[in-house]
Design an enzyme around this catalytic site. Structure first.
Site, PDB file in Angstrom:
ATOM      1  N   GLU A   1       0.703  -1.234  -0.009  1.00 30.25           N
ATOM      2  CA  GLU A   1      -0.280  -0.233  -0.135  1.00 30.25           C
ATOM      3  C   GLU A   1       1.011   1.366  -0.284  1.00 30.25           C
ATOM      4  OE1 GLU A   1      -3.884  -1.804   1.620  1.00 30.25           O
ATOM      5  OE2 GLU A   1      -2.498  -0.606   3.256  1.00 30.25           O
TER       6      GLU A   1
ATOM      7  N   CYS B   1       6.159  -4.416  15.821  1.00 34.04           N
ATOM      8  CA  CYS B   1       6.284  -4.266  16.723  1.00 34.04           C
ATOM      9  C   CYS B   1       4.228  -4.057  16.572  1.00 34.04           C
ATOM     10  CB  CYS B   1       5.837  -2.363  15.772  1.00 34.04           C
ATOM     11  SG  CYS B   1       7.068  -1.865  15.340  1.00 34.04           S
TER      12      CYS B   1
ATOM     13  N   CYS C   1       1.103  -2.187  15.296  1.00 33.69           N
ATOM     14  CA  CYS C   1       1.234  -1.847  14.053  1.00 33.69           C
ATOM     15  C   CYS C   1       0.179  -2.895  13.217  1.00 33.69           C
ATOM     16  CB  CYS C   1       2.162  -1.148  13.734  1.00 33.69           C
ATOM     17  SG  CYS C   1       2.967  -0.680  11.994  1.00 33.69           S
TER      18      CYS C   1
ATOM     19  N   GLU D   1      10.156  -1.557   7.536  1.00 32.98           N
ATOM     20  CA  GLU D   1      11.473  -1.417   8.025  1.00 32.98           C
ATOM     21  C   GLU D   1      11.957  -1.029   6.527  1.00 32.98           C
ATOM     22  OE1 GLU D   1      14.218   0.796   9.425  1.00 32.98           O
ATOM     23  OE2 GLU D   1      12.309   0.175  10.819  1.00 32.98           O
TER      24      GLU D   1
ATOM     25  N   SER E   1      11.924   7.148   7.645  1.00 33.94           N
ATOM     26  CA  SER E   1      11.835   6.774   9.002  1.00 33.94           C
ATOM     27  C   SER E   1      12.115   5.165   9.361  1.00 33.94           C
ATOM     28  CB  SER E   1      10.175   6.734   9.440  1.00 33.94           C
ATOM     29  OG  SER E   1       9.862   6.154  10.728  1.00 33.94           O
TER      30      SER E   1
ATOM     31  N   SER F   1      11.040   6.002  15.148  1.00 34.98           N
ATOM     32  CA  SER F   1      10.219   5.974  15.657  1.00 34.98           C
ATOM     33  C   SER F   1      10.602   5.038  16.869  1.00 34.98           C
ATOM     34  CB  SER F   1       9.332   4.568  15.221  1.00 34.98           C
ATOM     35  OG  SER F   1       8.910   5.323  14.180  1.00 34.98           O
ATOM     36  N   ILE F   2      10.158   5.873  18.304  1.00 35.79           N
ATOM     37  CA  ILE F   2      10.460   5.672  19.292  1.00 35.79           C
ATOM     38  C   ILE F   2       9.322   5.124  20.379  1.00 35.79           C
ATOM     39  CG2 ILE F   2      11.177   6.776  21.698  1.00 35.79           C
ATOM     40  CD1 ILE F   2      13.456   8.646  20.404  1.00 35.79           C
ATOM     41  N   HIS F   3       8.165   5.342  20.922  1.00 39.15           N
ATOM     42  CA  HIS F   3       6.770   5.669  21.151  1.00 39.15           C
ATOM     43  C   HIS F   3       7.120   4.824  22.299  1.00 39.15           C
ATOM     44  CE1 HIS F   3       5.518   5.272  17.361  1.00 39.15           C
ATOM     45  NE2 HIS F   3       6.825   4.324  16.248  1.00 39.15           N
TER      46      HIS F   3
ATOM     47  N   ASN G   1      -4.013   4.847  15.677  1.00 40.16           N
ATOM     48  CA  ASN G   1      -5.196   4.797  14.958  1.00 40.16           C
ATOM     49  C   ASN G   1      -5.513   2.779  15.246  1.00 40.16           C
ATOM     50  OD1 ASN G   1      -5.685   7.399  13.559  1.00 40.16           O
ATOM     51  ND2 ASN G   1      -3.187   6.575  12.919  1.00 40.16           N
TER      52      ASN G   1
ATOM     53  N   CYS H   1      -1.569   6.069   9.985  1.00 42.14           N
ATOM     54  CA  CYS H   1      -0.033   6.047  10.682  1.00 42.14           C
ATOM     55  C   CYS H   1      -0.367   4.429  10.840  1.00 42.14           C
ATOM     56  CB  CYS H   1      -0.043   6.719  11.069  1.00 42.14           C
ATOM     57  SG  CYS H   1       1.923   6.557  11.902  1.00 42.14           S
TER      58      CYS H   1
END
Length: 386
Positions: free
Chosen positions: A96, A120, A123, A171, A202, A224-226, A302, A345
């Site tokens: 996508e 992750c 995701c 990734e 990213s 991308s830490i999160h 999301n 996202c």
């Protein structure tokens, strides 16, 4: 470099390798410059349309080469103007790509892999698992296909693609071999000619590859830490067990040092309700980022079917934001785009996963059936479809 037709796909070449290829078939290297302009400035895939190239070379290219990008298998348009494309690859898999128009720019979110191996937990793509890396042609082909679909070639003069973010499926730094030449074509004036600050990679924390990226190419960086600490990040982003948060942040600092594309790194932080969004965690995050020039993107989670997480409330996001700003940090809460078509996202995969899985299973079945027909009758064969 060849596709199923046996012809060489020119979308697999950056400028340097295109020149080398033309020389290898007895042509002057400047022809590569002309061909790249036709491909990326005009959006052409038919060699007969390349009118400043002599007929003999056009015929040679027609015999030996092809310009082949992934085909659009589905196109969904959001109420906010965002467009999500499902693009079909060789072998039946799909990825996508998302085009996000705004007032003063239009951003294309590009995939680098079929699925993702990083697991992750928040995701949707990660739930698909990892299938394979995309070729350079499949990465840059996403840009080429969408640019043609929306009429965004330089010649058309309509709304262009002004920014590209490698934030789609996969990734990027686990596909360095094909990522680097694709980025080069995005930046090269003979390709899409975007500035270094308008092409963003990213990563979720492949530290050695981030150091390799610095040595290869300069573009904008998002990390991308999160999570504000290793304990929580080990749960949310399992690669953290191999490359801890402090090593990841240090690598980001090395990347932006001396970079012309980055005055600061962009920090991506998905907001998960009562998981990583407390004010204490905001303080902890600010301390973890101390010394790293950065701006922070807070990303409301999301949801997708089967996810164990919920989106943080606006009040929790606001409190988190205010704590970070009290440290003098620049904080932006990202506006969710394309949520109604699962293009936001963390949502990329969905129906694509189902179609890809079916196509792989069908291909496996067909292969096994074919092999059965070619076996002697006395043989006993076990068929297993994975």
């Amino acid at each position: 470099m060849s596709d199923v037709s046996g012809k060489v796909n020119l979308l697999n070449f950056d400028h340097k390798s295109m020149r080398e290829y033309l020389e290898s078939i007895g042509e002057k290297p400047f022809r590569a410059d002309q061909i790249m302009k036709w491909i990326y400035h005009f959006g052409y895939s038919d060699f007969e349309q390349m009118t400043n190239i002599n007929k003999k070379l056009r015929e040679k290219l027609q015999r030996n080469c092809i310009i082949s990008a992934p085909d659009i298998s589905e196109k969904q348009v959001s109420e906010d103007g965002t467009i999500k494309y499902a693009l079909k690859l060789e072998g039946g898999q799909e990825v996508e790509t998302v085009w996000i128009p705004e007032n003063d720019r239009a951003t294309l979110c590009v995939s680098s892999q079929v699925g993702c191996a990083l697991e992750c937990t928040f995701c949707a793509t990660a739930q698909q698992g990892f299938n394979r890396n995309l070729s350079m042609a499949e990465i840059i082909g996403q840009v080429w296909r969408v640019a043609n679909d929306i009429g965004a070639t330089r010649i058309a003069g309509t709304r262009p693609i002004t920014n590209i973010v490698m934030m789609g499926m996969g990734e990027p730094l686990l596909n360095m071999k094909n990522l680097i030449p694709a980025l080069d074509t995005m930046l090269n004036d003979l390709g899409y000619g975007l500035s270094k600050r308008r092409v963003t990679v990213s990563t979720s924390g492949v530290v050695p590859a981030l150091d390799m990226l610095k040595a290869k190419i300069d573009c904008a960086l998002a990390i991308s830490i999160h999570a504000p600490n290793n304990k929580l990040r080990d749960e949310l982003v399992p690669i953290n067990k191999k490359y801890p948060l402090e090593d990841f942040i240090a690598a980001a600092g090395r990347y932006i040092e001396g970079s012309k594309a980055n005055k600061q790194a962009t920090i991506e932080y998905v907001m998960l309700d009562h998981v990583n969004d407390s004010t204490d965690q905001a303080h902890e995050l600010a301390h973890a980022l101390k010394g790293l020039p950065s701006k922070i993107n807070l990303i409301p989670f999301n949801p997708y079917p089967g996810s164990p997480y919920s989106r943080s409330s606006n009040s929790r996001i606001d409190r988190f934001d205010k704590v970070l700003q009290s440290y003098g940090l620049t904080v932006i809460t990202r506006r969710t785009r394309g949520e109604d078509i699962d293009a936001a996202c963390g949502q990329l995969a969905g129906d694509v996963f189902d179609r890809t899985k079916r196509s792989v299973i069908n291909a496996a079945k067909n292969a096994e059936i074919s092999s059965l027909k070619n076996q002697p009758k006395a043989d006993t064969i076990s068929i297993k479809v994975v």
